[in-house]
Design an enzyme around this catalytic site. Structure first.
Site, mmCIF file in Angstrom:
data_model
loop_
_atom_site.group_PDB
_atom_site.id
_atom_site.type_symbol
_atom_site.label_atom_id
_atom_site.label_comp_id
_atom_site.label_asym_id
_atom_site.label_seq_id
_atom_site.Cartn_x
_atom_site.Cartn_y
_atom_site.Cartn_z
ATOM 1 N N THR A 128 27.834 -3.027 -27.360
ATOM 2 C CA THR A 128 28.959 -2.226 -27.684
ATOM 3 C C THR A 128 30.094 -2.938 -27.832
ATOM 4 O OG1 THR A 128 30.385 -0.764 -26.443
ATOM 5 C CG2 THR A 128 29.084 -2.187 -25.030
ATOM 6 N N ASP A 129 31.154 -2.275 -28.481
ATOM 7 C CA ASP A 129 32.374 -2.796 -28.865
ATOM 8 C C ASP A 129 33.243 -3.115 -27.366
ATOM 9 O OD1 ASP A 129 33.163 -0.316 -28.289
ATOM 10 O OD2 ASP A 129 33.978 0.137 -30.148
ATOM 11 N N GLU A 130 32.842 -2.522 -26.586
ATOM 12 C CA GLU A 130 33.801 -2.614 -25.278
ATOM 13 C C GLU A 130 33.479 -4.199 -24.721
ATOM 14 O OE1 GLU A 130 33.390 0.356 -22.230
ATOM 15 O OE2 GLU A 130 33.281 1.980 -23.674
ATOM 16 N N TYR A 156 31.137 -2.131 -16.420
ATOM 17 C CA TYR A 156 30.190 -1.716 -17.364
ATOM 18 C C TYR A 156 30.245 -2.548 -18.593
ATOM 19 C CZ TYR A 156 28.465 0.297 -21.895
ATOM 20 O OH TYR A 156 27.816 0.302 -23.187
ATOM 21 N N LYS A 160 27.350 -5.527 -20.134
ATOM 22 C CA LYS A 160 26.907 -5.686 -21.362
ATOM 23 C C LYS A 160 27.293 -6.853 -22.069
ATOM 24 C CE LYS A 160 25.249 -2.697 -23.605
ATOM 25 N NZ LYS A 160 24.007 -2.371 -23.609
HETATM 26 P P1 NAD Z 1 22.262 6.836 -22.135
HETATM 27 O O1 NAD Z 1 22.992 6.667 -20.895
HETATM 28 O O2 NAD Z 1 22.523 8.297 -22.909
HETATM 29 O O3 NAD Z 1 20.809 6.498 -22.158
HETATM 30 C C1 NAD Z 1 20.391 5.313 -21.439
HETATM 31 C C2 NAD Z 1 18.773 5.381 -21.372
HETATM 32 O O4 NAD Z 1 18.298 4.261 -20.575
HETATM 33 C C3 NAD Z 1 18.280 6.740 -20.466
HETATM 34 O O5 NAD Z 1 17.333 7.323 -21.092
HETATM 35 C C4 NAD Z 1 18.069 5.893 -19.050
HETATM 36 O O6 NAD Z 1 16.915 6.593 -18.386
HETATM 37 C C5 NAD Z 1 17.542 4.609 -19.673
HETATM 38 N N1 NAD Z 1 17.493 3.487 -18.639
HETATM 39 C C6 NAD Z 1 18.533 3.355 -17.722
HETATM 40 N N2 NAD Z 1 18.202 2.278 -16.966
HETATM 41 C C7 NAD Z 1 16.966 1.957 -17.391
HETATM 42 C C8 NAD Z 1 16.052 0.965 -16.864
HETATM 43 N N3 NAD Z 1 16.374 0.036 -15.963
HETATM 44 N N4 NAD Z 1 14.613 0.844 -17.426
HETATM 45 C C9 NAD Z 1 14.413 1.623 -18.278
HETATM 46 N N5 NAD Z 1 15.388 2.571 -18.827
HETATM 47 C C10 NAD Z 1 16.358 2.836 -18.530
HETATM 48 O O7 NAD Z 1 22.936 5.704 -23.065
HETATM 49 P P2 NAD Z 1 23.486 5.671 -24.665
HETATM 50 O O8 NAD Z 1 24.684 6.274 -24.691
HETATM 51 O O9 NAD Z 1 22.227 6.319 -25.423
HETATM 52 O O10 NAD Z 1 23.602 4.271 -24.841
HETATM 53 C C11 NAD Z 1 22.283 3.477 -25.444
HETATM 54 C C12 NAD Z 1 22.750 1.929 -25.547
HETATM 55 O O11 NAD Z 1 23.905 1.832 -26.587
HETATM 56 C C13 NAD Z 1 23.424 1.209 -24.523
HETATM 57 O O12 NAD Z 1 22.863 -0.054 -24.175
HETATM 58 C C14 NAD Z 1 24.990 1.412 -24.726
HETATM 59 O O13 NAD Z 1 25.289 0.194 -24.007
HETATM 60 C C15 NAD Z 1 24.887 1.152 -25.891
HETATM 61 N N6 NAD Z 1 26.249 1.707 -26.616
HETATM 62 C C16 NAD Z 1 26.314 3.038 -26.461
HETATM 63 C C17 NAD Z 1 27.571 3.571 -27.164
HETATM 64 C C18 NAD Z 1 27.696 5.008 -26.954
HETATM 65 O O14 NAD Z 1 28.854 5.709 -27.559
HETATM 66 N N7 NAD Z 1 27.318 5.831 -26.217
HETATM 67 C C19 NAD Z 1 28.350 2.703 -27.976
HETATM 68 C C20 NAD Z 1 27.939 1.484 -28.042
HETATM 69 C C21 NAD Z 1 26.842 1.031 -27.650
HETATM 70 O O1 TDX Z 2 36.614 13.525 -18.589
HETATM 71 C C1 TDX Z 2 36.812 12.697 -19.409
HETATM 72 N N1 TDX Z 2 38.366 12.508 -19.798
HETATM 73 C C2 TDX Z 2 38.758 11.346 -20.642
HETATM 74 O O2 TDX Z 2 39.924 11.438 -21.106
HETATM 75 C C3 TDX Z 2 36.048 11.475 -19.939
HETATM 76 C C4 TDX Z 2 34.766 11.597 -19.577
HETATM 77 C C5 TDX Z 2 36.490 10.602 -20.768
HETATM 78 N N2 TDX Z 2 37.893 10.571 -21.032
HETATM 79 C C6 TDX Z 2 38.403 9.462 -22.039
HETATM 80 C C7 TDX Z 2 38.091 8.093 -21.664
HETATM 81 C C8 TDX Z 2 37.852 7.210 -22.943
HETATM 82 O O3 TDX Z 2 39.298 6.887 -23.159
HETATM 83 O O4 TDX Z 2 37.699 9.552 -23.173
HETATM 84 C C9 TDX Z 2 37.413 8.398 -23.628
HETATM 85 C C10 TDX Z 2 35.845 8.234 -24.156
HETATM 86 O O5 TDX Z 2 35.350 8.339 -22.884
HETATM 87 P P1 TDX Z 2 33.669 7.926 -22.537
HETATM 88 O O6 TDX Z 2 33.114 9.319 -23.311
HETATM 89 O O7 TDX Z 2 33.517 8.075 -21.205
HETATM 90 O O8 TDX Z 2 33.584 6.809 -23.416
HETATM 91 P P2 TDX Z 2 33.937 5.187 -23.302
HETATM 92 O O9 TDX Z 2 34.588 4.972 -22.025
HETATM 93 O O10 TDX Z 2 34.811 4.908 -24.591
HETATM 94 O O11 TDX Z 2 32.410 4.388 -23.696
HETATM 95 C C11 TDX Z 2 31.656 4.845 -24.520
HETATM 96 O O12 TDX Z 2 31.801 4.188 -25.856
HETATM 97 C C12 TDX Z 2 31.156 2.761 -25.694
HETATM 98 C C13 TDX Z 2 30.177 4.805 -23.943
HETATM 99 O O13 TDX Z 2 30.072 5.594 -22.941
HETATM 100 C C14 TDX Z 2 29.746 3.439 -23.723
HETATM 101 O O14 TDX Z 2 28.412 3.502 -23.349
HETATM 102 C C15 TDX Z 2 29.939 2.549 -24.885
HETATM 103 O O15 TDX Z 2 29.401 1.136 -25.029
#
Ligand code: NAD
Ligand code: TDX
Length: 342
Positions: A128-130, A156, A160
């Site tokens: 992730t970019d985080e 988190y 990562k």
């Molecule tokens: P998500 O939370 O929706 O899904 C995570 C999945 O992993 C779930 O199905 C969960 O059951 C499974 N999981 C968790 N722990 C596990 C374990 N110990 N063994 C097997 N399975 C397990 O997450 P997401 O948003 O789909 O993110 C997927 C990946 O992408 C993550 O690695 C996250 O860091 C990365 N990512 C997410 C975002 C975003 O915006 N959501 C952005 C950049 C990177």
């Molecule tokens: O209720 C809310 N109110 C609010 O203001 C929630 C849930 C979030 N927020 C804000 C926090 C952040 O600035 O919105 C922004 C986005 O929040 P999230 O959806 O929780 O995402 P973020 O924290 O940016 O992280 C996401 O992007 C990078 C994913 O959850 C991560 O898994 C990924 O790595």
């Protein structure tokens, strides 16, 4: 395209499931094996259509379980392992960091060890970019490149970042054949309702308050999930071993603008917006420079935000049973715990 077996961990979650569907659709000859232990964020109903496909297998396995992972990887002998599995919600990591270190760091290590032991030729880590920390709001000229130092802010993102460092160390020390992608915020179908965009859509539909953290001016760089899937597809087929690729579509928006847009699209009043206590350590701005993946692999985002957000809202309107089931269960307790005193 020659037949391949690809193991996708975390494929019952948001991005992993979108990737499963993307791959089954694009490569009808590939075998896709999803490994997921189905935490609160994993949902088997998300994979309902995939389960009807003969080229798809689901295994309920925890990536931290070395024995089970070894058994499964021996059985499947995959060409590529792609690790999406993670604890992914920043707010949960602030309440309880422990599981984030276990799954995100130790789980990654288990996967890499098993790949090494069995000589699996290719591994990809979805990061992730985080991991880069944040950028100031008053310097729109600054972007994260692959050379930006790691500077994680939350448990988190630190977990990562820890996994990324392990992957790079395995590449250097053991010549482990891995790549890493660091993507910005994704949005689209099957996004778990605890995250900003789906939470706001669902609360607005239910005429519930829309909780915006702090001043609402934090900026995220939003990418439609299918564009992320395409980037990973390019990296696993054409990326260079040992390299990191940033993925993002230059689509920066403040949280408050997103929430107002969702109100407008759903015909709901902005009076639903409620400013609540800020997230601890809240990152101000994320912004990706995707030059490397564009120049080396020809990747460009295809979905414009104005189209992607409409498709996403339509998906939530047309798939109520998916999210109603989620928000009617344990999620209620989570919501109370997180937002009850805000
Ligand atoms: P998500 O939370 O929706 O899904 C995570 C999945 O992993 C779930 O199905 C969960 O059951 C499974 N999981 C968790 N722990 C596990 C374990 N110990 N063994 C097997 N399975 C397990 O997450 P997401 O948003 O789909 O993110 C997927 C990946 O992408 C993550 O690695 C996250 O860091 C990365 N990512 C997410 C975002 C975003 O915006 N959501 C952005 C950049 C990177
Ligand atoms: O209720 C809310 N109110 C609010 O203001 C929630 C849930 C979030 N927020 C804000 C926090 C952040 O600035 O919105 C922004 C986005 O929040 P999230 O959806 O929780 O995402 P973020 O924290 O940016 O992280 C996401 O992007 C990078 C994913 O959850 C991560 O898994 C990924 O790595």
């Amino acid at each position: 395209m020659a037949k391949k077996t690809i193991i996708v961990t975390g494929g019952a979650g948001f991005i992993g499931s979108n990737f499963v569907y993307y791959m089954l659709n694009k490569y009808p000859d590939y075998r896709i094996v999803c490994v997921d232990c189905l935490t609160y964020a994993g949902n088997l109903s998300t994979l309902k259509k995939a389960l009807e496909n003969d080229n798809f297998r689901f295994s309920k396995t925890n990536i931290c379980d070395r024995e089970e992972i070894t058994k499964l990887f021996k059985e499947e002998n995959p060409d590529i392992v792609i690790n999406f599995a993670a604890e992914s919600h920043v707010d949960r990591s602030i309440k309880d960091p422990d599981l984030f270190v276990k799954t995100n760091v130790s789980g990654t290590q288990v996967l890499m060890d098993v790949c090494r032991e069995l000589n699996i030729p290719r591994y990809h880590q979805v990061s992730t970019d985080e991991v880069y920390g944040d950028l100031p709001l008053d310097r729109p000229d600054l972007f994260f490149t692959e050379k930006t130092p790691i500077h994680a802010s939350s448990p988190y993102s630190a977990s990562k970042a820890g996994a990324d460092l392990l992957v790079l160390a395995y590449c250097r020390t053991f010549k482990f054949p891995a790549t890493i992608s660091r993507c910005s915020n994704n949005y689209g179908p099957y996004h778990f309702p605890e995250k900003l965009i789906p939470l706001m859509i669902i609360n607005a539909l239910n005429d519930k308050p829309l909780p915006v953290y702090g001043d609402g001016k934090n900026v995220r760089d939003w990418l439609y999930v299918e564009d992320h899937c395409r980037a990973i597809d390019l990296i696993i087929h054409n990326g260079k071993i040992g390299e990191v690729y940033n993925v993002g579509g230059h689509n920066e928006m403040s949280n408050i603008d997103i929430v107002k847009l969702i109100c407008e699209k759903l015909g709901k009043p902005e009076s639903l917006i409620t400013y609540v206590e800020d997230r601890k350590g809240h990152d101000r701005r994320y912004a990706i420079d995707p030059t490397k993946i564009h120049d080396e692999l020809g990747w460009l985002p295809e979905t414009k935000f104005k189209d992607g957000i409409e498709k996403t809202i339509d998906w939530y309107l047309n798939n109520k049973e998916w999210w109603e089931e989620i928000i009617s269960g344990d999620y209620q307790n989570y919501y109370e715990k997180m937002y009850g005193d805000k």
